[in-house]
Design a protein around this motif. Structure first.
Motif, PDB file in Angstrom:
ATOM      1  N   VAL A  79       0.644   2.858  14.359  1.00  0.00           N
ATOM      2  CA  VAL A  79       0.278   1.448  14.388  1.00  0.00           C
ATOM      3  C   VAL A  79       1.364   0.707  15.157  1.00  0.00           C
ATOM      4  N   VAL A  80       0.920  -0.104  16.126  1.00  0.00           N
ATOM      5  CA  VAL A  80       1.842  -0.851  16.978  1.00  0.00           C
ATOM      6  C   VAL A  80       1.378  -2.301  17.040  1.00  0.00           C
ATOM      7  N   GLY A  81       2.238  -3.219  16.633  1.00  0.00           N
ATOM      8  CA  GLY A  81       1.879  -4.624  16.533  1.00  0.00           C
ATOM      9  C   GLY A  81       1.503  -5.303  17.830  1.00  0.00           C
ATOM     10  N   TRP A  82       2.200  -4.983  18.928  1.00  0.00           N
ATOM     11  CA  TRP A  82       1.910  -5.705  20.164  1.00  0.00           C
ATOM     12  C   TRP A  82       0.536  -5.372  20.724  1.00  0.00           C
ATOM     13  N   ARG A  83      -0.088  -4.298  20.239  1.00  0.00           N
ATOM     14  CA  ARG A  83      -1.465  -4.005  20.663  1.00  0.00           C
ATOM     15  C   ARG A  83      -2.409  -5.113  20.180  1.00  0.00           C
ATOM     16  N   VAL A  84      -2.176  -5.611  18.973  1.00  0.00           N
ATOM     17  CA  VAL A  84      -3.022  -6.679  18.425  1.00  0.00           C
ATOM     18  C   VAL A  84      -2.922  -7.931  19.292  1.00  0.00           C
ATOM     19  N   ASN A  85      -1.708  -8.232  19.746  1.00  0.00           N
ATOM     20  CA  ASN A  85      -1.504  -9.409  20.612  1.00  0.00           C
ATOM     21  C   ASN A  85      -2.263  -9.291  21.927  1.00  0.00           C
ATOM     22  N   ARG A  86      -2.613  -8.059  22.312  1.00  0.00           N
ATOM     23  CA  ARG A  86      -3.365  -7.823  23.550  1.00  0.00           C
ATOM     24  C   ARG A  86      -4.866  -7.670  23.299  1.00  0.00           C
ATOM     25  N   GLY A  87      -5.288  -7.928  22.053  1.00  0.00           N
ATOM     26  CA  GLY A  87      -6.699  -7.813  21.715  1.00  0.00           C
ATOM     27  C   GLY A  87      -7.164  -6.402  21.433  1.00  0.00           C
ATOM     28  N   LEU A  88      -6.221  -5.484  21.207  1.00  0.00           N
ATOM     29  CA  LEU A  88      -6.540  -4.081  20.920  1.00  0.00           C
ATOM     30  C   LEU A  88      -6.322  -3.801  19.438  1.00  0.00           C
ATOM     31  N   PRO A  89      -6.878  -2.719  18.926  1.00  0.00           N
ATOM     32  CA  PRO A  89      -6.578  -2.342  17.539  1.00  0.00           C
ATOM     33  C   PRO A  89      -5.090  -2.015  17.377  1.00  0.00           C
ATOM     34  N   LYS A 140       1.164  -7.116  10.595  1.00  0.00           N
ATOM     35  CA  LYS A 140       2.086  -8.176  10.189  1.00  0.00           C
ATOM     36  C   LYS A 140       3.412  -7.495   9.847  1.00  0.00           C
ATOM     37  N   VAL A 141       4.490  -7.957  10.463  1.00  0.00           N
ATOM     38  CA  VAL A 141       5.796  -7.322  10.267  1.00  0.00           C
ATOM     39  C   VAL A 141       6.124  -7.208   8.775  1.00  0.00           C
ATOM     40  N   PHE A 142       5.987  -8.300   8.045  1.00  0.00           N
ATOM     41  CA  PHE A 142       6.278  -8.290   6.619  1.00  0.00           C
ATOM     42  C   PHE A 142       5.281  -9.190   5.912  1.00  0.00           C
ATOM     43  N   PRO A 143       4.727  -8.770   4.832  1.00  0.00           N
ATOM     44  CA  PRO A 143       4.970  -7.546   4.071  1.00  0.00           C
ATOM     45  C   PRO A 143       4.151  -6.362   4.567  1.00  0.00           C
ATOM     46  N   GLY A 144       3.325  -6.536   5.563  1.00  0.00           N
ATOM     47  CA  GLY A 144       2.441  -5.522   6.099  1.00  0.00           C
ATOM     48  C   GLY A 144       1.060  -6.127   6.241  1.00  0.00           C
ATOM     49  N   PRO A 145       0.132  -5.375   6.706  1.00  0.00           N
ATOM     50  CA  PRO A 145       0.197  -3.971   7.123  1.00  0.00           C
ATOM     51  C   PRO A 145       0.933  -3.825   8.453  1.00  0.00           C
ATOM     52  N   ASN A 146       1.729  -2.774   8.561  1.00  0.00           N
ATOM     53  CA  ASN A 146       2.487  -2.522   9.774  1.00  0.00           C
ATOM     54  C   ASN A 146       2.566  -1.021  10.041  1.00  0.00           C
ATOM     55  N   SER A 147       3.470  -0.615  10.902  1.00  0.00           N
ATOM     56  CA  SER A 147       3.552   0.801  11.303  1.00  0.00           C
ATOM     57  C   SER A 147       3.892   1.721  10.140  1.00  0.00           C
ATOM     58  N   ASN A 148       4.519   1.211   9.109  1.00  0.00           N
ATOM     59  CA  ASN A 148       4.861   2.040   7.952  1.00  0.00           C
ATOM     60  C   ASN A 148       3.760   2.056   6.900  1.00  0.00           C
ATOM     61  N   THR A 149       2.920   1.037   6.898  1.00  0.00           N
ATOM     62  CA  THR A 149       1.783   1.012   5.987  1.00  0.00           C
ATOM     63  C   THR A 149       0.848   2.162   6.309  1.00  0.00           C
ATOM     64  N   PHE A 150       0.654   2.425   7.596  1.00  0.00           N
ATOM     65  CA  PHE A 150      -0.294   3.442   8.032  1.00  0.00           C
ATOM     66  C   PHE A 150       0.033   4.841   7.495  1.00  0.00           C
ATOM     67  N   PRO A 151       1.213   5.428   7.763  1.00  0.00           N
ATOM     68  CA  PRO A 151       1.455   6.774   7.225  1.00  0.00           C
ATOM     69  C   PRO A 151       1.515   6.792   5.700  1.00  0.00           C
ATOM     70  N   ALA A 152       1.974   5.692   5.098  1.00  0.00           N
ATOM     71  CA  ALA A 152       1.992   5.635   3.624  1.00  0.00           C
ATOM     72  C   ALA A 152       0.566   5.720   3.091  1.00  0.00           C
ATOM     73  N   TRP A 153      -0.359   5.015   3.724  1.00  0.00           N
ATOM     74  CA  TRP A 153      -1.758   5.028   3.300  1.00  0.00           C
ATOM     75  C   TRP A 153      -2.365   6.412   3.511  1.00  0.00           C
ATOM     76  N   VAL A 154      -2.098   7.024   4.663  1.00  0.00           N
ATOM     77  CA  VAL A 154      -2.599   8.384   4.914  1.00  0.00           C
ATOM     78  C   VAL A 154      -2.034   9.341   3.870  1.00  0.00           C
ATOM     79  N   GLY A 155      -0.760   9.194   3.544  1.00  0.00           N
ATOM     80  CA  GLY A 155      -0.147  10.038   2.515  1.00  0.00           C
ATOM     81  C   GLY A 155      -0.807   9.874   1.154  1.00  0.00           C
ATOM     82  N   GLN A 156      -1.258   8.670   0.839  1.00  0.00           N
ATOM     83  CA  GLN A 156      -1.977   8.444  -0.425  1.00  0.00           C
ATOM     84  C   GLN A 156      -3.353   9.099  -0.393  1.00  0.00           C
TER      85      GLN A 156
END
Length: 180
Positions: A79-89, A140-156
């Motif tokens: 997950v990469v935040g600047w993709r959202v700023n460009r209209g991408l997932p 969203k940098v904080f509290p999420g969802p961000n690049s760390n939310t993604f692998p944590a969710w997959v791990g769950q």
């Protein structure tokens, strides 16, 4: 002396290092992932590297890489935040023979590595979890969802991974949010 994210902290003094921004920061392979040419078995790996810029002082960016049996490339999910700023997932998927690239100047650390039959049996579960990720278009940098939310969710979703993210994976706790 402490070197971090393009800066050197030396007895309270902050000075710039050689990197002059994200455009020139290293994205070279770190040499810690098994080469698909040599490792023919299935592979699952999760990496973390210091986040870019000032965020790297306290947070990491994490991503997941998988490789099927005899595959010539890894599938990388992040997950990469600047993709959202460009209209991408926010959720990105790409193929590469080197999933362990520096994260804009920060060398990654391997958090998880599974090879062989166990990896091959878990890759379809990871792929299904990626397809169901509820915040694929949000960041969203904080509290999420961000690049760390993604692998944590997959791990769950795939507890057999036994994935444990570091304390500095800020936003990983957002994965506990009720998604119903």
């Amino acid at each position: 002396m402490y070197k971090h994210c393009g800066f050197i902290l030396l007895t309270g003094l902050l000075s710039a290092c050689s990197s002059d921004g994200w455009k020139t920061a290293s994205r070279e392979p770190a040499g810690i992932a098994p080469s698909p040419e040599q490792e023919k078995q299935a592979v699952i790996e999760v990496y973390a590297a210091d986040a870019y810029s000032w965020r790297g002082w306290f947070a990491v960016h994490t991503w997941i890489a998988t490789k099927d049996v005899n595959a010539a490339q890894y599938q990388v999910y992040e997950v990469v935040g600047w993709r959202v700023n460009r209209g991408l997932p926010a959720l990105s998927h790409y193929q590469t023979p080197t999933p362990d690239r520096y994260w804009f100047g920060a060398k990654p650390e391997k958090l998880l590595s599974i090879t062989g039959a166990k990896a091959q049996s878990l890759i379809p579960d990871i792929e299904q979890a990626v397809k169901r990720y509820p915040w694929a278009n949000h960041y969203k940098v904080f509290p999420g969802p961000n690049s760390n939310t993604f692998p944590a969710w997959v791990g769950q979703q795939v507890p057999e991974l036994g994935l444990k993210l570091p304390f500095s994976a800020i936003g990983s706790g957002y994965a506990n949010k009720d998604t119903q």
